[in-house]
Design a protein around this motif. Structure first.
Motif, short mmCIF file in Angstrom:
data_model
loop_
_atom_site.label_atom_id
_atom_site.label_comp_id
_atom_site.label_asym_id
_atom_site.label_seq_id
_atom_site.Cartn_x
_atom_site.Cartn_y
_atom_site.Cartn_z
N TRP A 1 -18.19 7.13 5.67
CA TRP A 1 -18.44 5.70 5.63
C TRP A 1 -19.93 5.41 5.77
O TRP A 1 -20.39 4.32 5.45
CB TRP A 1 -17.61 4.91 6.64
N ARG A 2 -20.67 6.38 6.23
CA ARG A 2 -22.13 6.36 6.16
C ARG A 2 -22.52 7.66 5.47
O ARG A 2 -21.90 8.69 5.71
CB ARG A 2 -22.78 6.37 7.56
N HIS B 1 -11.63 3.73 7.37
CA HIS B 1 -11.98 5.03 7.93
C HIS B 1 -12.93 4.89 9.11
O HIS B 1 -12.80 5.61 10.10
CB HIS B 1 -12.55 5.95 6.84
N ARG B 2 -13.88 3.97 9.02
CA ARG B 2 -14.81 3.74 10.14
C ARG B 2 -14.04 3.25 11.37
O ARG B 2 -14.22 3.76 12.47
CB ARG B 2 -15.86 2.69 9.76
N HIS B 3 -13.19 2.26 11.17
CA HIS B 3 -12.42 1.68 12.27
C HIS B 3 -11.57 2.73 12.99
O HIS B 3 -11.48 2.74 14.21
CB HIS B 3 -11.53 0.55 11.76
N GLN C 1 -22.09 5.46 21.22
CA GLN C 1 -22.74 5.53 19.91
C GLN C 1 -21.71 5.74 18.81
O GLN C 1 -20.69 6.39 19.03
CB GLN C 1 -23.77 6.67 19.88
N GLU C 2 -21.99 5.19 17.65
CA GLU C 2 -21.05 5.32 16.54
C GLU C 2 -20.86 6.77 16.11
O GLU C 2 -19.80 7.15 15.64
CB GLU C 2 -21.55 4.49 15.35
N PHE C 3 -21.86 7.62 16.33
CA PHE C 3 -21.73 9.02 15.95
C PHE C 3 -21.00 9.87 16.99
O PHE C 3 -20.72 11.04 16.75
CB PHE C 3 -23.10 9.64 15.61
#
Length: 176
Positions: free
Chosen positions: A101-102, A41-43, A139-141
Protein backbone atom coordinates in the motif's frame (compact mmCIF):
# COMPACT_ATOMS: atom_id res chain seq x y z
CA UNK A 1 -11.69 -8.87 9.74
CA UNK A 2 -12.88 -5.66 8.11
CA UNK A 3 -15.60 -4.86 10.63
CA UNK A 4 -14.60 -1.24 11.23
CA UNK A 5 -13.27 -0.66 7.73
CA UNK A 6 -14.95 2.27 5.99
CA UNK A 7 -16.09 1.12 2.56
CA UNK A 8 -16.22 3.72 -0.22
CA UNK A 9 -19.60 4.61 -1.69
CA UNK A 10 -18.81 2.65 -4.87
CA UNK A 11 -18.72 -0.58 -2.85
CA UNK A 12 -22.52 -0.47 -2.59
CA UNK A 13 -23.01 0.45 -6.27
CA UNK A 14 -23.78 -2.66 -8.39
CA UNK A 15 -22.12 -1.46 -11.65
CA UNK A 16 -18.83 -1.17 -9.73
CA UNK A 17 -18.56 -4.96 -9.97
CA UNK A 18 -18.57 -5.01 -13.78
CA UNK A 19 -15.47 -3.67 -15.52
CA UNK A 20 -16.82 -0.82 -17.62
CA UNK A 21 -16.23 -0.71 -21.41
CA UNK A 22 -16.06 3.12 -21.70
CA UNK A 23 -12.40 4.11 -21.27
CA UNK A 24 -13.07 7.22 -19.13
CA UNK A 25 -15.48 5.37 -16.86
CA UNK A 26 -13.15 2.37 -16.68
CA UNK A 27 -10.22 4.61 -15.69
CA UNK A 28 -12.20 6.10 -12.78
CA UNK A 29 -13.45 2.65 -11.81
CA UNK A 30 -9.93 1.20 -11.73
CA UNK A 31 -8.72 4.17 -9.67
CA UNK A 32 -11.53 3.48 -7.17
CA UNK A 33 -10.79 -0.27 -7.08
CA UNK A 34 -7.06 0.42 -6.69
CA UNK A 35 -7.69 2.78 -3.77
CA UNK A 36 -10.06 0.26 -2.19
CA UNK A 37 -7.57 -2.63 -2.44
CA UNK A 38 -4.73 -0.55 -0.99
CA UNK A 39 -6.85 0.97 1.80
CA UNK A 40 -8.28 -2.45 2.72
CA UNK A 41 -4.81 -3.97 2.93
CA UNK A 42 -3.50 -0.98 4.92
CA UNK A 43 -6.41 -1.11 7.36
CA UNK A 44 -5.98 -4.84 7.95
CA UNK A 45 -2.14 -4.77 7.76
CA UNK A 46 -2.16 -7.35 4.97
CA UNK A 47 0.81 -7.71 2.65
CA UNK A 48 -0.25 -10.49 0.29
CA UNK A 49 -3.26 -11.67 -1.63
CA UNK A 50 -4.33 -15.10 -2.88
CA UNK A 51 -6.42 -14.46 -5.98
CA UNK A 52 -8.73 -17.47 -5.63
CA UNK A 53 -9.37 -16.81 -1.93
CA UNK A 54 -9.94 -13.12 -2.57
CA UNK A 55 -12.96 -13.84 -4.77
CA UNK A 56 -14.98 -14.81 -1.73
CA UNK A 57 -13.48 -12.19 0.60
CA UNK A 58 -15.36 -9.03 1.57
CA UNK A 59 -12.91 -7.05 -0.55
CA UNK A 60 -14.33 -8.27 -3.87
CA UNK A 61 -17.63 -9.73 -2.69
CA UNK A 62 -20.39 -7.49 -1.32
CA UNK A 63 -22.99 -9.83 0.16
CA UNK A 64 -25.40 -6.98 1.01
CA UNK A 65 -26.01 -6.24 -2.66
CA UNK A 66 -25.15 -9.76 -3.89
CA UNK A 67 -22.32 -8.56 -6.15
CA UNK A 68 -18.86 -10.01 -6.75
CA UNK A 69 -16.09 -8.73 -8.97
CA UNK A 70 -15.42 -11.63 -11.36
CA UNK A 71 -11.98 -13.23 -11.56
CA UNK A 72 -11.05 -11.43 -14.79
CA UNK A 73 -12.01 -8.13 -13.13
CA UNK A 74 -9.81 -8.92 -10.13
CA UNK A 75 -6.90 -9.52 -12.50
CA UNK A 76 -7.57 -6.20 -14.28
CA UNK A 77 -7.46 -4.37 -10.93
CA UNK A 78 -4.30 -6.18 -9.79
CA UNK A 79 -2.54 -5.50 -13.09
CA UNK A 80 -3.42 -1.81 -12.72
CA UNK A 81 -1.85 -1.86 -9.25
CA UNK A 82 1.20 -3.67 -10.66
CA UNK A 83 1.72 -0.87 -13.21
CA UNK A 84 1.88 1.60 -10.32
CA UNK A 85 4.35 -0.50 -8.30
CA UNK A 86 1.88 -1.62 -5.63
CA UNK A 87 1.53 -5.29 -6.61
CA UNK A 88 4.14 -7.89 -7.44
CA UNK A 89 3.29 -11.41 -8.55
CA UNK A 90 5.05 -14.15 -6.58
CA UNK A 91 4.36 -16.90 -9.10
CA UNK A 92 4.17 -17.21 -12.91
CA UNK A 93 0.56 -18.40 -12.75
CA UNK A 94 -0.48 -15.12 -11.08
CA UNK A 95 -2.23 -16.87 -8.19
CA UNK A 96 -0.45 -15.00 -5.38
CA UNK A 97 0.83 -11.47 -5.13
CA UNK A 98 2.47 -9.11 -2.70
CA UNK A 99 0.50 -5.94 -2.00
CA UNK A 100 2.35 -2.78 -1.06
CA UNK A 101 0.00 0.00 0.00
CA UNK A 102 3.13 2.13 0.14
CA UNK A 103 6.00 1.58 -2.26
CA UNK A 104 9.36 0.57 -0.74
CA UNK A 105 10.59 4.13 -1.42
CA UNK A 106 7.65 5.58 0.53
CA UNK A 107 8.27 3.16 3.42
CA UNK A 108 11.97 4.06 3.39
CA UNK A 109 11.13 7.76 3.64
CA UNK A 110 8.71 7.11 6.52
CA UNK A 111 11.25 5.00 8.43
CA UNK A 112 13.99 7.58 7.84
CA UNK A 113 11.75 10.37 9.16
CA UNK A 114 11.10 8.33 12.31
CA UNK A 115 14.83 7.64 12.75
CA UNK A 116 15.64 11.34 12.30
CA UNK A 117 12.90 12.49 14.67
CA UNK A 118 14.00 10.03 17.36
CA UNK A 119 17.71 10.92 17.24
CA UNK A 120 18.82 7.51 16.01
CA UNK A 121 21.24 8.67 13.34
CA UNK A 122 24.61 6.91 13.39
CA UNK A 123 23.24 4.13 15.58
CA UNK A 124 22.58 0.52 14.69
CA UNK A 125 19.05 -0.87 15.03
CA UNK A 126 18.15 -4.49 14.56
CA UNK A 127 15.52 -5.32 12.00
CA UNK A 128 13.50 -6.81 14.86
CA UNK A 129 13.63 -3.54 16.83
CA UNK A 130 12.37 -1.58 13.83
CA UNK A 131 9.28 -3.69 13.18
CA UNK A 132 8.55 -5.20 16.59
CA UNK A 133 10.15 -2.90 19.15
CA UNK A 134 8.23 -0.94 21.76
CA UNK A 135 9.59 2.32 20.35
CA UNK A 136 7.88 1.72 17.00
CA UNK A 137 4.57 0.38 18.34
CA UNK A 138 2.62 3.43 17.17
CA UNK A 139 4.34 3.66 13.79
CA UNK A 140 2.67 2.50 10.61
CA UNK A 141 5.68 0.31 9.80
CA UNK A 142 5.37 -1.58 13.11
CA UNK A 143 4.64 -5.24 12.31
CA UNK A 144 5.75 -4.86 8.68
CA UNK A 145 6.77 -8.07 6.98
CA UNK A 146 10.53 -8.52 6.70
CA UNK A 147 10.64 -8.74 2.88
CA UNK A 148 9.07 -5.27 2.60
CA UNK A 149 11.24 -3.76 5.33
CA UNK A 150 14.35 -5.02 3.57
CA UNK A 151 13.21 -3.45 0.29
CA UNK A 152 12.50 -0.16 2.07
CA UNK A 153 15.93 -0.21 3.69
CA UNK A 154 17.56 -1.01 0.33
CA UNK A 155 16.08 2.22 -1.06
CA UNK A 156 17.76 4.08 1.81
CA UNK A 157 21.04 2.28 1.08
CA UNK A 158 20.90 3.42 -2.54
CA UNK A 159 20.44 7.00 -1.27
CA UNK A 160 23.37 6.47 1.13
CA UNK A 161 21.11 7.13 4.11
CA UNK A 162 21.48 3.65 5.62
CA UNK A 163 23.63 0.53 5.54
CA UNK A 164 22.39 -3.01 6.15
CA UNK A 165 24.61 -4.97 8.54
CA UNK A 166 24.76 -8.62 9.63
CA UNK A 167 26.18 -9.46 13.05
CA UNK A 168 25.98 -12.57 15.25
CA UNK A 169 23.22 -14.04 13.06
CA UNK A 170 21.14 -10.88 13.34
CA UNK A 171 20.33 -8.29 10.74
CA UNK A 172 20.59 -4.63 11.51
CA UNK A 173 20.77 -1.25 9.88
CA UNK A 174 22.79 1.87 10.54
CA UNK A 175 21.28 5.19 9.52
CA UNK A 176 23.28 8.23 8.35
Amino acid sequence: MATDFEWPWQYGFPPFYTIQPNSDTRKKQLEAWSALVLNYHRHNKLYSLDVSESQSSALFNNKKIDRTLPLDGIYVVLEELKKKGHVEWTDKGRKQCLVMWRTPEEWGKLIYQWVSTNGMMNTVCTVYELVNGEDTAKQEFHGMETWLLQRALKTLEVQRKAEMISFDGNEGVKFF
